[in-house]
Design a protein around this motif. Structure first.
Motif, PDB file in Angstrom:
ATOM      1  N   HIS A   1       0.849  -1.194   0.000  1.00 24.43           N
ATOM      2  CA  HIS A   1       0.000   0.000   0.000  1.00 24.43           C
ATOM      3  C   HIS A   1       0.885   1.245   0.000  1.00 24.43           C
ATOM      4  O   HIS A   1       1.941   1.260   0.643  1.00 24.43           O
ATOM      5  CB  HIS A   1      -0.900   0.001   1.235  1.00 24.43           C
ATOM      6  CG  HIS A   1      -1.693  -1.259   1.386  1.00 24.43           C
ATOM      7  ND1 HIS A   1      -2.803  -1.526   0.612  1.00 24.43           N
ATOM      8  CD2 HIS A   1      -1.516  -2.342   2.175  1.00 24.43           C
ATOM      9  CE1 HIS A   1      -3.282  -2.715   0.947  1.00 24.43           C
ATOM     10  NE2 HIS A   1      -2.516  -3.234   1.894  1.00 24.43           N
TER      11      HIS A   1
ATOM     12  N   ARG B   1       0.168   3.790  10.882  1.00 25.16           N
ATOM     13  CA  ARG B   1      -1.262   3.648  11.227  1.00 25.16           C
ATOM     14  C   ARG B   1      -2.127   4.662  10.473  1.00 25.16           C
ATOM     15  O   ARG B   1      -3.346   4.541  10.467  1.00 25.16           O
ATOM     16  CB  ARG B   1      -1.461   3.787  12.727  1.00 25.16           C
ATOM     17  CG  ARG B   1      -0.930   2.589  13.476  1.00 25.16           C
ATOM     18  CD  ARG B   1      -1.375   2.650  14.927  1.00 25.16           C
ATOM     19  NE  ARG B   1      -0.652   1.701  15.725  1.00 25.16           N
ATOM     20  CZ  ARG B   1      -1.080   0.480  15.990  1.00 25.16           C
ATOM     21  NH1 ARG B   1      -2.220   0.070  15.505  1.00 25.16           N
ATOM     22  NH2 ARG B   1      -0.359  -0.325  16.743  1.00 25.16           N
ATOM     23  N   SER B   2      -1.506   5.656   9.833  1.00 19.80           N
ATOM     24  CA  SER B   2      -2.280   6.601   9.024  1.00 19.80           C
ATOM     25  C   SER B   2      -2.663   6.003   7.675  1.00 19.80           C
ATOM     26  O   SER B   2      -3.484   6.563   6.957  1.00 19.80           O
ATOM     27  CB  SER B   2      -1.500   7.901   8.827  1.00 19.80           C
ATOM     28  OG  SER B   2      -0.332   7.660   8.051  1.00 19.80           O
ATOM     29  N   ILE B   3      -2.086   4.847   7.322  1.00 19.52           N
ATOM     30  CA  ILE B   3      -2.474   4.128   6.110  1.00 19.52           C
ATOM     31  C   ILE B   3      -3.767   3.384   6.436  1.00 19.52           C
ATOM     32  O   ILE B   3      -3.796   2.569   7.373  1.00 19.52           O
ATOM     33  CB  ILE B   3      -1.366   3.143   5.674  1.00 19.52           C
ATOM     34  CG1 ILE B   3      -0.052   3.886   5.438  1.00 19.52           C
ATOM     35  CG2 ILE B   3      -1.792   2.348   4.442  1.00 19.52           C
ATOM     36  CD1 ILE B   3       1.165   2.984   5.291  1.00 19.52           C
ATOM     37  N   PRO B   4      -4.875   3.660   5.727  1.00 20.10           N
ATOM     38  CA  PRO B   4      -6.173   3.070   6.090  1.00 20.10           C
ATOM     39  C   PRO B   4      -6.133   1.547   6.278  1.00 20.10           C
ATOM     40  O   PRO B   4      -6.765   1.020   7.192  1.00 20.10           O
ATOM     41  CB  PRO B   4      -7.087   3.461   4.933  1.00 20.10           C
ATOM     42  CG  PRO B   4      -6.478   4.704   4.377  1.00 20.10           C
ATOM     43  CD  PRO B   4      -4.993   4.541   4.564  1.00 20.10           C
ATOM     44  N   GLU B   5      -5.371   0.841   5.454  1.00 24.09           N
ATOM     45  CA  GLU B   5      -5.317  -0.619   5.547  1.00 24.09           C
ATOM     46  C   GLU B   5      -4.654  -1.110   6.841  1.00 24.09           C
ATOM     47  O   GLU B   5      -4.815  -2.264   7.227  1.00 24.09           O
ATOM     48  CB  GLU B   5      -4.566  -1.199   4.343  1.00 24.09           C
ATOM     49  CG  GLU B   5      -5.282  -1.043   3.032  1.00 24.09           C
ATOM     50  CD  GLU B   5      -5.093   0.329   2.377  1.00 24.09           C
ATOM     51  OE1 GLU B   5      -5.690   0.549   1.312  1.00 24.09           O
ATOM     52  OE2 GLU B   5      -4.357   1.169   2.934  1.00 24.09           O
TER      53      GLU B   5
ATOM     54  N   ALA C   1      -4.913   0.726   9.865  1.00 21.14           N
ATOM     55  CA  ALA C   1      -5.471   1.486  10.995  1.00 21.14           C
ATOM     56  C   ALA C   1      -5.642   0.621  12.243  1.00 21.14           C
ATOM     57  O   ALA C   1      -5.405   1.086  13.355  1.00 21.14           O
ATOM     58  CB  ALA C   1      -6.797   2.117  10.595  1.00 21.14           C
ATOM     59  N   ASP C   2      -6.025  -0.641  12.091  1.00 15.56           N
ATOM     60  CA  ASP C   2      -6.243  -1.528  13.230  1.00 15.56           C
ATOM     61  C   ASP C   2      -5.174  -2.612  13.328  1.00 15.56           C
ATOM     62  O   ASP C   2      -5.310  -3.554  14.095  1.00 15.56           O
ATOM     63  CB  ASP C   2      -7.624  -2.175  13.138  1.00 15.56           C
ATOM     64  CG  ASP C   2      -8.739  -1.146  13.220  1.00 15.56           C
ATOM     65  OD1 ASP C   2      -8.596  -0.178  13.988  1.00 15.56           O
ATOM     66  OD2 ASP C   2      -9.748  -1.299  12.498  1.00 15.56           O
ATOM     67  N   HIS C   3      -4.113  -2.491  12.545  1.00  8.95           N
ATOM     68  CA  HIS C   3      -3.056  -3.507  12.526  1.00  8.95           C
ATOM     69  C   HIS C   3      -2.187  -3.374  13.776  1.00  8.95           C
ATOM     70  O   HIS C   3      -1.734  -2.294  14.116  1.00  8.95           O
ATOM     71  CB  HIS C   3      -2.209  -3.339  11.265  1.00  8.95           C
ATOM     72  CG  HIS C   3      -1.134  -4.358  11.120  1.00  8.95           C
ATOM     73  ND1 HIS C   3      -1.405  -5.681  10.881  1.00  8.95           N
ATOM     74  CD2 HIS C   3       0.215  -4.246  11.197  1.00  8.95           C
ATOM     75  CE1 HIS C   3      -0.256  -6.348  10.801  1.00  8.95           C
ATOM     76  NE2 HIS C   3       0.742  -5.498  10.989  1.00  8.95           N
TER      77      HIS C   3
END
Length: 91
Positions: free
Chosen positions: A50, A59-63, A65-67
């Motif tokens: 991505h 964490r600002s990468i939408p994919e 966000a919860d990783h």
């Protein structure tokens, strides 16, 4: 924050090849297979990758966000044209 650049000094010539390191980055969730692929330079074999901003928070990468695990980054560094007396060191 200013633009960060990396420089490769051409030994004996006093010149440097320069490129910006802030553009062209991608990131992928890191698992055992992804880490092995990165070390073996087989990053096209794993993914998905991505678009990522550097510097930036993954964490600002939408994919992601919860990783909760690790993330690996990759980019392309252009080749350096070396002369017969030049040396390139990969650290």
């Amino acid at each position: 924050m200013g633009q960060r650049e990396d420089r490769t000094r051409r030994e004996g010539t006093g010149t440097a090849a320069t490129w910006a390191l802030r553009d062209g980055w991608t990131a992928s969730a890191s698992d055992d297979e992804t880490r092995r692929a990165v070390v073996e330079n087989r990053t096209d074999d794993v993914g998905p990758w991505h678009a990522a901003s550097v510097p930036g928070e993954w964490r600002s990468i939408p994919e992601f966000a919860d990783h909760a695990g690790a993330v690996v980054y990759r980019t392309h560094v252009p080749p350096v044209d070396l002369g017969p007396e030049d040396r390139l060191f990969d650290v």
